[in-house]
Design an enzyme around this catalytic site. Structure first.
Site, PDB file in Angstrom:
ATOM      1  N   THR A  40      14.372  -4.127 -18.174  1.00 42.42           N
ATOM      2  CA  THR A  40      14.467  -2.914 -17.352  1.00 42.42           C
ATOM      3  C   THR A  40      15.020  -3.164 -15.952  1.00 42.42           C
ATOM      4  O   THR A  40      15.304  -2.220 -15.222  1.00 42.42           O
ATOM      5  CB  THR A  40      13.080  -2.257 -17.228  1.00 42.42           C
ATOM      6  OG1 THR A  40      12.153  -3.224 -16.730  1.00 42.42           O
ATOM      7  CG2 THR A  40      12.589  -1.756 -18.584  1.00 42.42           C
ATOM      8  N   HIS A  45       9.755 -10.242 -12.545  1.00 40.44           N
ATOM      9  CA  HIS A  45       8.878 -10.098 -11.387  1.00 40.44           C
ATOM     10  C   HIS A  45       7.540 -10.767 -11.661  1.00 40.44           C
ATOM     11  O   HIS A  45       7.343 -11.392 -12.721  1.00 40.44           O
ATOM     12  CB  HIS A  45       8.718  -8.625 -10.996  1.00 40.44           C
ATOM     13  CG  HIS A  45       8.248  -7.737 -12.111  1.00 40.44           C
ATOM     14  ND1 HIS A  45       7.012  -7.840 -12.702  1.00 40.44           N
ATOM     15  CD2 HIS A  45       8.871  -6.716 -12.761  1.00 40.44           C
ATOM     16  CE1 HIS A  45       6.862  -6.935 -13.639  1.00 40.44           C
ATOM     17  NE2 HIS A  45       7.994  -6.241 -13.712  1.00 40.44           N
ATOM     18  N   HIS A  48       5.744 -10.379 -14.998  1.00 39.65           N
ATOM     19  CA  HIS A  48       6.260 -11.204 -16.093  1.00 39.65           C
ATOM     20  C   HIS A  48       5.787 -12.646 -15.978  1.00 39.65           C
ATOM     21  O   HIS A  48       5.654 -13.347 -16.982  1.00 39.65           O
ATOM     22  CB  HIS A  48       7.801 -11.229 -16.082  1.00 39.65           C
ATOM     23  CG  HIS A  48       8.441  -9.897 -16.302  1.00 39.65           C
ATOM     24  ND1 HIS A  48       9.264  -9.310 -15.365  1.00 39.65           N
ATOM     25  CD2 HIS A  48       8.394  -9.040 -17.348  1.00 39.65           C
ATOM     26  CE1 HIS A  48       9.709  -8.157 -15.830  1.00 39.65           C
ATOM     27  NE2 HIS A  48       9.196  -7.957 -17.026  1.00 39.65           N
ATOM     28  N   LYS A  82       2.842   4.636 -18.024  1.00 42.29           N
ATOM     29  CA  LYS A  82       3.812   5.422 -17.259  1.00 42.29           C
ATOM     30  C   LYS A  82       3.397   6.894 -17.244  1.00 42.29           C
ATOM     31  O   LYS A  82       2.953   7.433 -18.242  1.00 42.29           O
ATOM     32  CB  LYS A  82       5.214   5.314 -17.876  1.00 42.29           C
ATOM     33  CG  LYS A  82       5.711   3.890 -18.078  1.00 42.29           C
ATOM     34  CD  LYS A  82       5.975   3.196 -16.770  1.00 42.29           C
ATOM     35  CE  LYS A  82       6.690   1.869 -16.973  1.00 42.29           C
ATOM     36  NZ  LYS A  82       5.953   0.893 -17.765  1.00 42.29           N
ATOM     37  N   ARG A  86      10.693   6.743 -18.703  1.00 44.48           N
ATOM     38  CA  ARG A  86      11.427   5.681 -18.041  1.00 44.48           C
ATOM     39  C   ARG A  86      12.909   6.024 -17.939  1.00 44.48           C
ATOM     40  O   ARG A  86      13.470   6.675 -18.828  1.00 44.48           O
ATOM     41  CB  ARG A  86      11.250   4.368 -18.801  1.00 44.48           C
ATOM     42  CG  ARG A  86      11.711   3.156 -18.019  1.00 44.48           C
ATOM     43  CD  ARG A  86      10.990   1.899 -18.444  1.00 44.48           C
ATOM     44  NE  ARG A  86      11.335   1.472 -19.793  1.00 44.48           N
ATOM     45  CZ  ARG A  86      10.778   0.421 -20.387  1.00 44.48           C
ATOM     46  NH1 ARG A  86       9.838  -0.257 -19.769  1.00 44.48           N
ATOM     47  NH2 ARG A  86      11.131   0.065 -21.615  1.00 44.48           N
ATOM     48  N   GLN A 171       8.180  -1.576 -31.786  1.00 43.27           N
ATOM     49  CA  GLN A 171       7.569  -2.851 -31.402  1.00 43.27           C
ATOM     50  C   GLN A 171       6.845  -3.474 -32.593  1.00 43.27           C
ATOM     51  O   GLN A 171       6.877  -4.695 -32.783  1.00 43.27           O
ATOM     52  CB  GLN A 171       6.596  -2.662 -30.235  1.00 43.27           C
ATOM     53  CG  GLN A 171       5.973  -3.990 -29.770  1.00 43.27           C
ATOM     54  CD  GLN A 171       5.222  -3.871 -28.470  1.00 43.27           C
ATOM     55  OE1 GLN A 171       5.535  -3.028 -27.629  1.00 43.27           O
ATOM     56  NE2 GLN A 171       4.201  -4.704 -28.283  1.00 43.27           N
ATOM     57  N   ASP A 192      -2.519  -4.096 -21.685  1.00 44.40           N
ATOM     58  CA  ASP A 192      -2.045  -2.726 -21.860  1.00 44.40           C
ATOM     59  C   ASP A 192      -1.192  -2.573 -23.121  1.00 44.40           C
ATOM     60  O   ASP A 192      -0.836  -1.461 -23.516  1.00 44.40           O
ATOM     61  CB  ASP A 192      -1.251  -2.254 -20.630  1.00 44.40           C
ATOM     62  CG  ASP A 192      -0.087  -3.171 -20.275  1.00 44.40           C
ATOM     63  OD1 ASP A 192       0.040  -4.259 -20.887  1.00 44.40           O
ATOM     64  OD2 ASP A 192       0.693  -2.812 -19.385  1.00 44.40           O
ATOM     65  N   LYS A 227      -3.015  -3.243  -9.649  1.00 42.98           N
ATOM     66  CA  LYS A 227      -2.015  -4.208 -10.095  1.00 42.98           C
ATOM     67  C   LYS A 227      -1.464  -5.009  -8.923  1.00 42.98           C
ATOM     68  O   LYS A 227      -1.125  -4.459  -7.875  1.00 42.98           O
ATOM     69  CB  LYS A 227      -0.864  -3.496 -10.807  1.00 42.98           C
ATOM     70  CG  LYS A 227      -1.056  -3.383 -12.313  1.00 42.98           C
ATOM     71  CD  LYS A 227       0.236  -2.957 -12.991  1.00 42.98           C
ATOM     72  CE  LYS A 227       0.053  -2.960 -14.506  1.00 42.98           C
ATOM     73  NZ  LYS A 227       1.299  -2.597 -15.198  1.00 42.98           N
ATOM     74  N   LYS A 230       3.023  -6.051  -5.988  1.00 45.24           N
ATOM     75  CA  LYS A 230       3.729  -4.986  -5.289  1.00 45.24           C
ATOM     76  C   LYS A 230       3.531  -5.145  -3.780  1.00 45.24           C
ATOM     77  O   LYS A 230       2.451  -5.480  -3.311  1.00 45.24           O
ATOM     78  CB  LYS A 230       3.199  -3.615  -5.712  1.00 45.24           C
ATOM     79  CG  LYS A 230       3.519  -3.232  -7.149  1.00 45.24           C
ATOM     80  CD  LYS A 230       4.966  -2.794  -7.299  1.00 45.24           C
ATOM     81  CE  LYS A 230       5.229  -2.248  -8.689  1.00 45.24           C
ATOM     82  NZ  LYS A 230       6.631  -1.841  -8.860  1.00 45.24           N
ATOM     83  N   THR A 231       4.593  -4.882  -3.023  1.00 44.64           N
ATOM     84  CA  THR A 231       4.514  -4.861  -1.572  1.00 44.64           C
ATOM     85  C   THR A 231       5.087  -3.531  -1.093  1.00 44.64           C
ATOM     86  O   THR A 231       5.551  -2.712  -1.883  1.00 44.64           O
ATOM     87  CB  THR A 231       5.340  -6.011  -0.945  1.00 44.64           C
ATOM     88  OG1 THR A 231       6.738  -5.748  -1.184  1.00 44.64           O
ATOM     89  CG2 THR A 231       4.973  -7.348  -1.558  1.00 44.64           C
TER      90      THR A 231
END
Length: 406
Positions: A40, A45, A48, A82, A86, A171, A192, A227, A230-231
């Site tokens: 994506t 990041h 992952h 989500k 997406r 999947q 998740d 989570k 993230k910043t």
């Protein structure tokens, strides 16, 4: 120490389809397993990274990882977690992102002959005959069970599209294909993904009669369940062009006291016995634990040289010893100045330290902004262009440093 015990002691395992059989397979056999990565973005990041470290740990124990790049599933989009559908990417964008993933993953996983497998689910998903797929695969899924799955709940209330509804089936089909092609017997993923993994385990059993397994791992969250990764500027990327080694180091150096031990367990190869000994640490000792965490992760993702430089810069800044070339910086242009000056609020926003001038004003009023070692007391303060000739160091709170230059 056996692998399953280590995974358990590190708090990595969340759920399993058959704990006893999985433990036996991991401790006594050679397992071919897979984790899927939807392409994506053009970089991996921190989210992952946890999965990559698990794959690396499994590989070191003698198991064979299959890295599945979602060149097919990315075209549909996973609704898990989500609130909105997406964004759709083109095939060219997806292929480009997948190639970037492959390049980055090679740093953590040994893809030499027989050590690991790289697969792309677009190779089979894009060729599917819709009617045949419905008859051969869709027949094994009930709508009732799918709607009850956790991955669909948030989207179901706001409107789950039919294209997203197909994601679980796709999947699940991946697991079946990998089992048939490579003898894959285990799917792994974040917690998740539990519903999707169960779908694959069940489908493979129904179609082949073979027993296969699923295991999910703890999500990388704070103690409050938020989570990590993230910043204010967005995700913490593994690509040094998106998140510099210094910024990457500082992210981990600044984790909360309550989270540092857990991060060491989940993300590093520091021996579990050493980490467990740190659980009694307090105060300044926790700062040492944070340094260890930041150093180990920066060394793994970037290099020992980057980790050394970031550690030296961090210690200098925390001790008030001054500036560093490795500090994140923003280069200002002529357009940033009005009559040769720039206000502190505009400067904070321009440097990405605040999302808006309102937020910057509140931070100044709370005494949380320092420029050139001077606390800013006036939200209307301005700086002449000359102040940036050698770089002006901004400090947000106690731990965030940024240099503004011309």
């Amino acid at each position: 120490m056996k692998l399953y015990e280590e995974l358990t002691r590190r708090g990595l395992i969340a759920q399993t389809t058959n704990a006893e059989a999985i433990q036996k397979a991991l401790d006594e056999g050679k397992v071919t397993f897979y984790i899927g990565f939807d392409a994506t973005a053009d970089s991996l990041h921190v989210g992952h990274f946890l999965q990559l470290m698990i794959m690396a740990r499994m590989q070191k124990a003698g198991h064979v990882p299959i890295v599945l790049l979602g060149t097919g599933t990315t075209m549909v989009g996973d609704p898990t977690g989500k609130t909105d559908m997406r964004k759709m990417l083109t095939e060219e964008q997806i292929d480009h992102n997948a190639e970037r993933f492959r390049q980055q993953m090679s740093k953590f996983i040994d893809f030499s002959e027989g050590k690991a497998i790289l697969a792309k689910n677009g190779d089979w998903l894009k060729k599917l005959n819709y009617i045949e797929f419905l008859r051969d695969i869709g027949v094994h899924f009930t709508v009732n069970r799918m709607l009850a799955a956790e991955c669909y709940k948030a989207r179901y209330e706001r409107g789950l599209t039919f294209i997203e509804f197909n994601y679980m089936i796709m999947q699940s089909y991946d697991f079946l294909k990998l089992h048939e092609m490579y003898g894959c017997t285990m799917e792994m993923g974040g917690d998740d993904q539990w519903s999707n993994i169960l779908g694959g385990v069940d489908l493979t059993r129904r179609v082949t009669g073979d027993e296969v397994y699923g295991i999910t791992f703890t999500l990388l969250t704070t103690k409050e369940g938020k989570k990590m990764g993230k910043t204010e500027n967005g995700a913490v990327w593994l690509d040094r062009e998106k998140t510099s080694p210094y910024e990457f180091f500082q992210y981990w150096r600044n984790v909360a006291d309550d989270d540092v031990i857990n991060c060491l367990k989940l993300l590093t190869f520091v021996p579990i016995e050493e980490i467990e000994a740190m659980e009694s640490w307090e105060g300044s000792q926790l700062n040492k634990a944070k340094e260890i965490l930041a150093y180990e992760l920066t060394k793994t993702v970037h290099s020992a040289e980057d980790a050394d430089a970031a550690l030296a810069a961090s210690r200098a800044l925390f001790s008030g010893a001054g500036d560093s070339e490795t500090m994140p910086s923003t280069q200002l242009s002529e357009e940033d100045f009005a009559n040769g000056k720039i206000g502190i609020l505009d400067l904070m926003v321009r440097c990405g330290l605040c999302a808006s001038k309102g937020e910057a004003r509140r931070l100044v009023n709370q005494g949380g902004v320092t420029a050139a070692d001077e606390k800013i007391a006036d939200a209307n303060q301005t700086f002449p262009k000359e102040a940036f000739a050698d770089g002006l160091v901004l400090k947000k709170g106690k731990k965030v440093f940024h240099k503004a230059t011309l």
